[in-house]
Design an enzyme around this catalytic site. Structure first.
Site, PDB file in Angstrom:
ATOM      1  N   CYS A  74       0.841  -1.204   0.000  1.00 11.80           N
ATOM      2  CA  CYS A  74       0.000   0.000   0.000  1.00 11.80           C
ATOM      3  C   CYS A  74       0.877   1.255   0.000  1.00 11.80           C
ATOM      4  CB  CYS A  74      -0.932  -0.021   1.197  1.00 11.80           C
ATOM      5  SG  CYS A  74      -0.102   0.228   2.784  1.00 11.80           S
ATOM      6  N   ALA A  77       2.993   1.678   2.999  1.00  9.85           N
ATOM      7  CA  ALA A  77       4.176   0.806   2.971  1.00  9.85           C
ATOM      8  C   ALA A  77       5.290   1.451   2.154  1.00  9.85           C
ATOM      9  CB  ALA A  77       3.831  -0.561   2.391  1.00  9.85           C
ATOM     10  N   ARG A 108      11.783  -4.876   5.033  1.00 13.07           N
ATOM     11  CA  ARG A 108      12.683  -4.932   3.874  1.00 13.07           C
ATOM     12  C   ARG A 108      14.131  -5.246   4.262  1.00 13.07           C
ATOM     13  NH1 ARG A 108      12.161  -2.469  -1.346  1.00 13.07           N
ATOM     14  NH2 ARG A 108      13.422  -0.711  -0.689  1.00 13.07           N
ATOM     15  N   HIS A 207       5.933   6.446  -2.135  1.00 13.91           N
ATOM     16  CA  HIS A 207       7.295   6.941  -2.373  1.00 13.91           C
ATOM     17  C   HIS A 207       7.236   8.435  -2.682  1.00 13.91           C
ATOM     18  CE1 HIS A 207       7.909   2.692  -4.247  1.00 13.91           C
ATOM     19  NE2 HIS A 207       7.994   2.642  -2.941  1.00 13.91           N
TER      20      HIS A 207
END
Ligand code: SF4
Length: 557
Positions: A74, A77, A108, A207
């Site tokens: 999402c 995230a 990650r 991002h």
């Protein structure tokens, strides 16, 4: 242009990319098929008389169809997990239920290395307001303000970042207002992100939201001058320690790395990043707009680099040296490449004969599915199908298509910062140098995308889903499938090794020269392990035998 399909070399497999594509799409109802067929393309490159190659148009950055099992994450995230995740000295508070915070807490496997134990490192913590039912009903702003205050009292950080998750957006808590009030009260930088999971079609939206806020609230705060060859590395997230290897190479070359966005990063590095003379972009998707904004506001130009693969690393170091056009730097770069390459050749001699001819599929990230093909090629392995989870068309087809990309309602949801040259900080000398270098033939802002490097008629699939992955594996039986944790065990149950390329499983680092050697060893271990041929895939006893059986297409190690 080769007319051969990437599958032609396997005489046992009577399947073409076109027929496989049809079979994948035939499973869908009509309306779903109409949507998916734009995102599943055969990489048929066409050259005109002048040799100009045109690539197929691919549908990308569109909503996942409800009901299919996507690989995507999402928006939250992407914002908290991907971009802010690797920063070590910003306290990142998730405003929302604890589940969201857990989802983005070091999933990650980003690494960081504080100079000493005395330096701040908040990465091992998961900060969350842990919203409960009553906060959803009566609002959570007071709880957030208290959490910020508590975090400040306990850790005394330079900055606190606050991330909104879906419930926060739905009830309308104003995280920006709370952040501004707490900034005033505590005297440190506190800023918020409206990165609710539903904000975009994928983590790509997150991002963008993350980078915009870092650019607005942090970049440009520290004008300390930097060394004579200074760069930023954008879109490198220090998965499995990649950044440590790249930092070492740059340091040995004498290149001053100001900031990495955001692997192994600190607040002060972001604040000073506008002083770098050149921006080097690794993951084009997650951050190309920061490079553009920095160029407009402060002057440094940008280039695309890739430190995944020995050849790609050497090429990128040489491209940086070429920009600075300095004999001393060129010699240092060549010396480092010469020091590193003998071990690479040695490793290739060992591992290439064991891996040559094997076939990979890569469905990861927003540049990784491209970058890792270079490493596979160094082992003589072919990538027969690939695609991204959250890319846009330019990541597939190259930046030339940017003017043709339609801005839809989902993209409009994401703030586009308007940036002008900063009257006090714009460095005309960087701009002048870039113009001079460009006249000499040096290429800036250039990225041809994944399709240009993919084999002719390979399958390129955007936002692949579980049905399509399973069909590809069932029909093509690749020697390795690269994806993330959500796919890993489903793939392995089909008798195919799955290499995670978002978190590297427990392996890595894979960047630079030493990383390439690590990768060769790991891939050899995976594709040549006999255990895979002992696994009975779930479809082997199914009644539907239309497709070639797994045994007829298995390529024994
Ligand atoms: S989609 Fe919403 S609820 Fe789910 S993890 Fe992302 S932010 Fe949290």
């Amino acid at each position: 242009m080769s007319e051969h399909s990437p599958f032609d070399d396997d005489s046992e497999v009577a399947v073409t990319s076109e027929s496989l594509r049809d079979d994948l799409l035939d499973a869908y109802p009509k309306k779903t098929r109409r949507k998916r067929e734009k995102q599943v393309v055969v990489n048929h490159k066409q050259a005109d008389e002048s040799g100009l190659v045109s690539l197929p148009v691919i549908g990308a950055n569109t909503r996942t169809i409800p009901g299919v099992i996507t690989q995507r994450g999402c928006s939250y995230a992407g914002c908290k997990g991907v971009i802010l995740g690797p920063t070590r000295d910003i306290v990142n508070i998730t405003h929302g239920p604890i589940g969201c915070g857990f989802y983005s807490w070091l999933t990650r496997r980003n690494q960081t290395l504080a100079p000493t134990d005395e330096h701040d490192n908040f990465m091992p913590y998961c900060f969350s307001t842990d919203m409960q039912d009553e906060n959803i009903i009566f609002g959570g702003e007071k709880k957030l303000a208290k959490a910020i205050e508590e975090a400040y009292e306990l850790f005394k950080p330079k900055a606190i970042a606050v991330f909104s998750t879906c419930p926060v957006g739905l009830i309308g808590d104003d995280v920006h207002q709370v952040a501004a009030e707490m900034k005033e009260k505590l005297g440190i930088n506190v800023f918020g992100f409206s990165c609710e999971g539903y904000k975009g079609v994928s983590q790509s939206a997150g991002h963008h939201i993350a980078n915009n806020q870092i650019f607005k609230h942090v970049v440009g705060e520290d004008d300390t001058k930097r060394g004579k060859w200074s760069i930023n590395l954008l879109g490198e997230y220090n998965i499995g320690g990649d950044a440590f290897l790249i930092e070492d190479l740059l340091q040995r070359c004498g290149i001053d790395l100001v900031a990495t966005f955001s692997g192994n990063s600190t607040y002060d590095q972001f604040a000073n990043s506008h002083m770098a003379q050149l921006n080097c972009v690794m993951c084009h998707r997650s951050i190309n707009y920061v490079a553009d904004m920095m160029e407009k506001k402060y002057g440094p130009p940008w280039i695309k680099v890739n430190f995944i693969g020995a050849k790609a690393t050497a090429k990128s170091l040489r491209k940086i040296a070429e920009y600075f056009d300095d004999q001393e730097l060129t010699e240092k770069v060549e010396a480092v490449i010469s020091e590193e390459y003998p071990a690479v050749f040695e490793a290739q001699k060992t591992y290439k004969p064991r891996c040559e001819g094997k076939r990979a599929m890569l469905f990861v990230g927003g540049s990784r599915a491209h970058h890792y093909q270079e490493l596979f090629a160094e082992l003589g392995m072919k990538t027969i199908a690939a695609g991204y989870e959250f890319a846009h068309r330019d990541d597939y087809e190259g930046r030339d298509v940017l003017p043709d990309i339609k801005v839809d309602a989902d993209s409009r949801n994401i703030e586009e910062l308007h940036v002008d040259a900063d009257p006090d900080h714009y460095r005309g000398d960087d701009r002048a140098k870039a113009i001079e270098r460009e006249r000499a033939g040096y290429k800036f802002k250039e990225y041809d995308g994944l399709m240009a490097d993919m084999p002719e008629r390979a399958l390129v699939i955007d936002d692949i889903n579980h049905h399509e992955s399973e069909e590809l594996i069932r029909r093509m039986k690749p020697d390795i499938f690269c994806a993330g944790i959500k796919e890993k065990y489903a793939v392995q149950k089909m008798g195919v090794p799955c290499k995670q390329l978002h978190s590297y499983d427990y392996g890595g680092p894979y960047a630079g020269f030493q990383g390439a050697i690590n990768f060769y060893k790991e891939i050899d271990r995976m594709v040549n392990a006999k255990v895979w041929s002992m696994i009975q895939p779930p479809w082997s006893d199914q009644a539907d035998q239309n497709a070639p059986s797994s045994s007829s297409i298995r390529r024994e190690g």
